[in-house]
Write an enzyme that holds these catalytic residues in place. Structure first.
Site, PDB file in Angstrom:
ATOM      1  N   ILE A  66      22.353 -17.636 -10.498  1.00  0.00           N
ATOM      2  CA  ILE A  66      21.038 -17.908  -9.923  1.00  0.00           C
ATOM      3  C   ILE A  66      20.243 -16.615  -9.789  1.00  0.00           C
ATOM      4  O   ILE A  66      20.761 -15.593  -9.348  1.00  0.00           O
ATOM      5  CB  ILE A  66      21.184 -18.594  -8.551  1.00  0.00           C
ATOM      6  N   GLY A 121      26.227 -19.303 -10.406  1.00  0.00           N
ATOM      7  CA  GLY A 121      25.634 -20.533 -10.916  1.00  0.00           C
ATOM      8  C   GLY A 121      26.109 -20.888 -12.310  1.00  0.00           C
ATOM      9  O   GLY A 121      26.069 -22.057 -12.703  1.00  0.00           O
ATOM     10  N   ASP A 124      28.933 -23.104 -11.753  1.00  0.00           N
ATOM     11  CA  ASP A 124      28.414 -24.419 -11.368  1.00  0.00           C
ATOM     12  C   ASP A 124      28.027 -25.222 -12.602  1.00  0.00           C
ATOM     13  O   ASP A 124      28.302 -26.426 -12.691  1.00  0.00           O
ATOM     14  CB  ASP A 124      27.178 -24.266 -10.471  1.00  0.00           C
ATOM     15  N   GLU A 144      29.608 -16.278  -5.083  1.00  0.00           N
ATOM     16  CA  GLU A 144      28.865 -16.576  -3.855  1.00  0.00           C
ATOM     17  C   GLU A 144      29.500 -15.961  -2.616  1.00  0.00           C
ATOM     18  O   GLU A 144      28.799 -15.534  -1.687  1.00  0.00           O
ATOM     19  CB  GLU A 144      28.733 -18.091  -3.683  1.00  0.00           C
ATOM     20  N   ASP A 152      27.159 -23.769  -3.454  1.00  0.00           N
ATOM     21  CA  ASP A 152      26.623 -25.053  -2.989  1.00  0.00           C
ATOM     22  C   ASP A 152      25.966 -25.898  -4.074  1.00  0.00           C
ATOM     23  O   ASP A 152      25.255 -26.849  -3.776  1.00  0.00           O
ATOM     24  CB  ASP A 152      25.620 -24.820  -1.848  1.00  0.00           C
TER      25      ASP A 152
END
Length: 270
Positions: A66, A121, A124, A144, A152
């Site tokens: 991210i 990310g 993810d 993270e 998340d």
């Protein structure tokens, strides 16, 4: 296909190649990324010619995760009230989750081709894909925890189903980086390749093999496998019986049987 700011999308031989295209920013996931990926996978679902998707990254890395600048921008919207700030942040997190849910919920198989960095990310994203492949020198990490927060956007929910609970906890708690070979050893990626070119060639070979199968059969198979993540064996058997009560009437079954008997390669309609 539309022009995208964060992606490059190509369609050839029934395979959609979705390329994260911010190489100068290590393919960090900015605001455009999160909205465009939903549009891309809506197009994938709606386009019968697309049978398989390959996701890769332009340049030297898959994705560094991210974009920190985007997170900082969200924080500027905070006011003095903690409850309202929490509501704002919760809605933003759910929006980001929806972007990767679009990948996970895609009716067609999605293959991730990972090289260089796959951080935060990036994990993810690849855990929302059906299968993952990597170069031996790829570097994967759940970052993270080093930023003082819990992942998340899907890693903590999907990764334990891929590599098991204990290993997922180890990687999430420590934030340590693993290479392509270790990722293969723990089942995070299916295969490793010597370099980027070999990776892309290998993943597209697998994608091409899938694209040659009956699209009805492949989508049904994906739906059954996805259904079984949250249901019992008995539920799954009941569901597939109902599903195939309709799908076994497909013309693809007759095409496949005829091709098998004549030792010919089947040609399925989109």
């Amino acid at each position: 296909m539309s022009d995208y700011k964060a992606f490059r999308v190509e369609l050839k031989d029934k395979i959609a190649h979705v390329v994260i295209n911010r190489p100068d920013k290590l393919n960090a996931m900015n605001a455009d990324f999160w909205t465009e990926i939903i549009d891309i996978f809506r197009w994938v679902d709606d386009t019968d010619e697309v049978r398989v998707v390959v996701i890769s990254g332009a340049g030297k890395h898959f994705s560094s995760g991210i974009d920190v600048a985007m997170l900082a921008q969200t924080a500027t919207k905070f006011g003095p009230d903690a409850a309202r700030n929490a509501d704002l942040m919760r809605r933003r997190i759910l929006e980001l989750q929806g972007s990767f849910n679009a990948v996970d919920n895609c009716r067609k198989p999605v293959l991730a081709a990972v090289h260089g960095y796959c951080l935060g990310g990036g994990i993810d994203l690849i855990t929302a894909c059906d299968m993952r492949y990597a170069t031996v020198d790829a570097q994967l990490s759940i970052r993270e925890v080093d930023m003082g927060l819990a992942a998340d956007v899907g890693t903590l929910q999907r990764l334990p189903r891929i590599i098991g609970d204990g290993l997922a906890r180890e990687l999430a708690y420590t934030g340590r980086t693993i290479g392509g070979e270790e990722a293969r050893g723990i089942g995070l990626v299916n295969r490793t390749y010597a370099d980027y070119d070999a990776l892309i060639d290998g993943v597209f070979e697998i994608a091409g093999e899938i694209a040659g199968k009956s699209p009805v059969a492949v989508r049904g198979t994906k739906r059954m496998l996805s259904f079984m993540r949250d249901h019992s064996i008995d539920d799954g058997l009941e569901y597939v019986a109902t599903w195939n009560a309709a799908m076994l009437q497909s013309a693809d079954v007759r095409v496949a049987m005829a091709a098998f008997m004549s030792k010919q390669k089947p040609d399925f309609a989109d």
